[in-house]
Design a protein around this motif. Structure first.
Motif, PDB file in Angstrom:
ATOM      1  N   ASN A 198       0.812  -1.223   0.000  1.00 41.26           N
ATOM      2  CA  ASN A 198       0.000   0.000   0.000  1.00 41.26           C
ATOM      3  C   ASN A 198       0.841   1.267   0.000  1.00 41.26           C
ATOM      4  OD1 ASN A 198      -2.089  -1.774   0.144  1.00 41.26           O
ATOM      5  ND2 ASN A 198      -2.853  -1.129   2.127  1.00 41.26           N
ATOM      6  N   GLY A 199       2.097   1.178  -0.453  1.00 42.90           N
ATOM      7  CA  GLY A 199       2.961   2.342  -0.515  1.00 42.90           C
ATOM      8  C   GLY A 199       3.419   2.858   0.828  1.00 42.90           C
ATOM      9  N   GLN A 200       3.277   2.043   1.883  1.00 45.09           N
ATOM     10  CA  GLN A 200       3.604   2.489   3.238  1.00 45.09           C
ATOM     11  C   GLN A 200       4.822   1.784   3.817  1.00 45.09           C
ATOM     12  OE1 GLN A 200       1.906   5.012   4.797  1.00 45.09           O
ATOM     13  NE2 GLN A 200       0.848   5.223   2.829  1.00 45.09           N
ATOM     14  N   ASN A 201       5.620   1.154   2.980  1.00 43.08           N
ATOM     15  CA  ASN A 201       6.823   0.439   3.430  1.00 43.08           C
ATOM     16  C   ASN A 201       6.505  -0.629   4.478  1.00 43.08           C
ATOM     17  OD1 ASN A 201       8.478   2.007   1.761  1.00 43.08           O
ATOM     18  ND2 ASN A 201       8.689   3.588   3.327  1.00 43.08           N
ATOM     19  N   TYR A 202       5.418  -1.335   4.255  1.00 46.13           N
ATOM     20  CA  TYR A 202       5.043  -2.437   5.122  1.00 46.13           C
ATOM     21  C   TYR A 202       5.563  -3.759   4.545  1.00 46.13           C
ATOM     22  CZ  TYR A 202       1.597   0.475   7.576  1.00 46.13           C
ATOM     23  OH  TYR A 202       0.972   1.443   8.321  1.00 46.13           O
ATOM     24  N   VAL A 203       5.798  -4.711   5.444  1.00 43.43           N
ATOM     25  CA  VAL A 203       6.050  -6.099   5.056  1.00 43.43           C
ATOM     26  C   VAL A 203       4.752  -6.859   5.289  1.00 43.43           C
ATOM     27  CG1 VAL A 203       7.283  -8.216   5.625  1.00 43.43           C
ATOM     28  CG2 VAL A 203       8.510  -6.040   5.550  1.00 43.43           C
ATOM     29  N   ARG A 204       4.260  -7.472   4.237  1.00 42.97           N
ATOM     30  CA  ARG A 204       2.961  -8.145   4.338  1.00 42.97           C
ATOM     31  C   ARG A 204       3.048  -9.537   3.726  1.00 42.97           C
ATOM     32  NH1 ARG A 204      -2.725  -5.551   2.077  1.00 42.97           N
ATOM     33  NH2 ARG A 204      -4.147  -6.950   3.192  1.00 42.97           N
ATOM     34  N   PRO A 205       2.623 -10.578   4.458  1.00 45.03           N
ATOM     35  CA  PRO A 205       2.624 -11.932   3.897  1.00 45.03           C
ATOM     36  C   PRO A 205       1.775 -12.012   2.626  1.00 45.03           C
ATOM     37  CG  PRO A 205       2.259 -11.994   6.266  1.00 45.03           C
ATOM     38  CD  PRO A 205       2.159 -10.552   5.857  1.00 45.03           C
ATOM     39  N   ILE A 206       2.267 -12.749   1.648  1.00 47.96           N
ATOM     40  CA  ILE A 206       1.530 -12.921   0.393  1.00 47.96           C
ATOM     41  C   ILE A 206       0.450 -13.978   0.601  1.00 47.96           C
ATOM     42  CG2 ILE A 206       1.682 -13.592  -2.030  1.00 47.96           C
ATOM     43  CD1 ILE A 206       4.609 -12.701  -1.980  1.00 47.96           C
ATOM     44  N   PRO A 207      -0.814 -13.644   0.364  1.00 52.15           N
ATOM     45  CA  PRO A 207      -1.875 -14.650   0.510  1.00 52.15           C
ATOM     46  C   PRO A 207      -1.636 -15.833  -0.434  1.00 52.15           C
ATOM     47  CG  PRO A 207      -2.799 -12.440   0.322  1.00 52.15           C
ATOM     48  CD  PRO A 207      -1.344 -12.321  -0.024  1.00 52.15           C
ATOM     49  N   GLY A 208      -1.966 -17.022   0.059  1.00 52.52           N
ATOM     50  CA  GLY A 208      -1.858 -18.204  -0.789  1.00 52.52           C
ATOM     51  C   GLY A 208      -0.452 -18.740  -0.940  1.00 52.52           C
ATOM     52  N   ARG A 209       0.457 -18.354  -0.034  1.00 51.42           N
ATOM     53  CA  ARG A 209       1.801 -18.939  -0.047  1.00 51.42           C
ATOM     54  C   ARG A 209       2.070 -19.626   1.287  1.00 51.42           C
ATOM     55  NH1 ARG A 209       5.962 -15.503  -3.835  1.00 51.42           N
ATOM     56  NH2 ARG A 209       4.492 -15.257  -5.579  1.00 51.42           N
ATOM     57  N   THR A 210       2.567 -20.840   1.191  1.00 57.16           N
ATOM     58  CA  THR A 210       2.793 -21.684   2.365  1.00 57.16           C
ATOM     59  C   THR A 210       4.227 -22.199   2.345  1.00 57.16           C
ATOM     60  OG1 THR A 210       0.466 -22.391   2.323  1.00 57.16           O
ATOM     61  CG2 THR A 210       2.005 -23.744   3.595  1.00 57.16           C
ATOM     62  N   LEU A 211       4.911 -22.090   3.478  1.00 56.81           N
ATOM     63  CA  LEU A 211       6.260 -22.629   3.589  1.00 56.81           C
ATOM     64  C   LEU A 211       6.176 -24.103   3.955  1.00 56.81           C
ATOM     65  CD1 LEU A 211       7.979 -19.776   5.666  1.00 56.81           C
ATOM     66  CD2 LEU A 211       7.403 -19.848   3.226  1.00 56.81           C
ATOM     67  N   VAL A 212       6.869 -24.939   3.199  1.00 51.98           N
ATOM     68  CA  VAL A 212       6.912 -26.373   3.475  1.00 51.98           C
ATOM     69  C   VAL A 212       8.333 -26.720   3.886  1.00 51.98           C
ATOM     70  CG1 VAL A 212       6.506 -28.686   2.571  1.00 51.98           C
ATOM     71  CG2 VAL A 212       5.080 -26.775   1.791  1.00 51.98           C
ATOM     72  N   VAL A 213       8.488 -27.353   5.047  1.00 51.73           N
ATOM     73  CA  VAL A 213       9.808 -27.556   5.648  1.00 51.73           C
ATOM     74  C   VAL A 213      10.012 -29.016   6.025  1.00 51.73           C
ATOM     75  CG1 VAL A 213      11.308 -26.924   7.590  1.00 51.73           C
ATOM     76  CG2 VAL A 213       9.802 -25.198   6.570  1.00 51.73           C
ATOM     77  N   ARG A 214      11.202 -29.532   5.719  1.00 53.83           N
ATOM     78  CA  ARG A 214      11.639 -30.800   6.310  1.00 53.83           C
ATOM     79  C   ARG A 214      12.450 -30.462   7.553  1.00 53.83           C
ATOM     80  NH1 ARG A 214      14.784 -34.007   2.301  1.00 53.83           N
ATOM     81  NH2 ARG A 214      16.608 -32.888   3.053  1.00 53.83           N
ATOM     82  N   THR A 215      12.158 -31.105   8.659  1.00 51.05           N
ATOM     83  CA  THR A 215      12.794 -30.749   9.917  1.00 51.05           C
ATOM     84  C   THR A 215      14.265 -31.167   9.944  1.00 51.05           C
ATOM     85  OG1 THR A 215      11.955 -32.800  10.912  1.00 51.05           O
ATOM     86  CG2 THR A 215      10.642 -30.802  11.214  1.00 51.05           C
ATOM     87  N   ALA A 216      14.985 -30.632  10.916  1.00 46.14           N
ATOM     88  CA  ALA A 216      16.439 -30.818  10.972  1.00 46.14           C
ATOM     89  C   ALA A 216      16.852 -32.275  11.130  1.00 46.14           C
ATOM     90  CB  ALA A 216      17.023 -29.991  12.114  1.00 46.14           C
ATOM     91  N   ASP A 217      16.016 -33.090  11.777  1.00 45.03           N
ATOM     92  CA  ASP A 217      16.363 -34.502  11.944  1.00 45.03           C
ATOM     93  C   ASP A 217      16.084 -35.316  10.690  1.00 45.03           C
ATOM     94  OD1 ASP A 217      13.607 -34.567  11.973  1.00 45.03           O
ATOM     95  OD2 ASP A 217      13.435 -35.330  14.024  1.00 45.03           O
TER      96      ASP A 217
END
Length: 220
Positions: A155-174
């Protein structure tokens, strides 16, 4: 003749008995695994702000290390002891908008990740071929506006905003678990876009996640 009839009757009775046993003991269906969605609120990601040479605010350039398996902070940014960072006790590390995975060049674990362009609830299977560790050339979760999980200057306000519809998928350290993460907010108190930045400073993550630790790459 009577012996034949008796033998036939005995065989018929035996078949009926076995059939009844089979019908009364069908194979038990597998019960679905219950996976709870956990919420982490206001996780600090190097929020201590100083003023750099260019006059811009900056953090201490330290990461907060978090265990998805145990749902707890292993090591918080700003603390002196950093030995746990060189272990497999943590799965993700956060500093500003950067998220590292415990694998490859970022840690001694077997972690890896990718960004799914799908809503959190629609990510039901892990695409194991897409999983990548961090490298010198690129992080598994890309940084920069529009590249990974967030947009900058919303919105032109220098905000950090999560992108809708994006999901982080992670394999754990073990290497034995999988998680999916939905980032809700980058500001303390979890506003969508903070009207008062002093009341809602940045570098505080609120996110939902589901983790499975039995090695099955599925969230169902």
């Amino acid at each position: 003749m009577l012996n034949r009839i008796a033998s036939f009757a005995l065989a018929t009775l035996l078949l009926i008995t076995l059939s009844a046993c089979d019908d009364s003991n069908p194979a038990a269906p597998e019960e679905p695994v219950e996976l709870d969605t956990q919420t982490v609120e206001d996780l600090p990601a190097d929020p201590t702000v100083t003023v750099g040479e260019n006059g811009r605010p900056q953090g201490l350039n330290q990461y907060t290390f978090f265990s998805l398996r145990d749902n707890e902070i292993v090591l918080e940014s700003g603390t002196e002891a950093r030995a746990d960072s060189n272990s497999t006790a943590w799965d993700i590390a956060l500093q500003g908008t950067t998220i590292r995975i415990n694998g490859g060049t970022s840690g001694p674990g077997n972690g890896a990740a990718y960004v799914a362009e799908a809503a959190f609830e629609n990510v039901v299977e892990v695409d194991t071929e897409r999983l990548q560790p961090d490298t010198e050339e690129a992080l598994a979760i890309p940084t920069g506006s529009g590249n990974g999980w967030y947009n900058y200057n919303a919105n032109g306000q220098n905000y950090v905003r999560p992108i809708p519809g994006r999901t982080l998928v992670v394999r754990t350290a073990d290497g034995d678990g999988y998680a999916k993460i939905r980032i809700q907010s980058y500001y303390e108190g979890a506003p969508e876009l903070p009207a008062d930045r002093q009341a809602h400073p940045s570098r505080y993550y609120t996110f939902d996640y589901v983790v499975r630790t039995d090695g099955t790459p599925s969230f169902e």
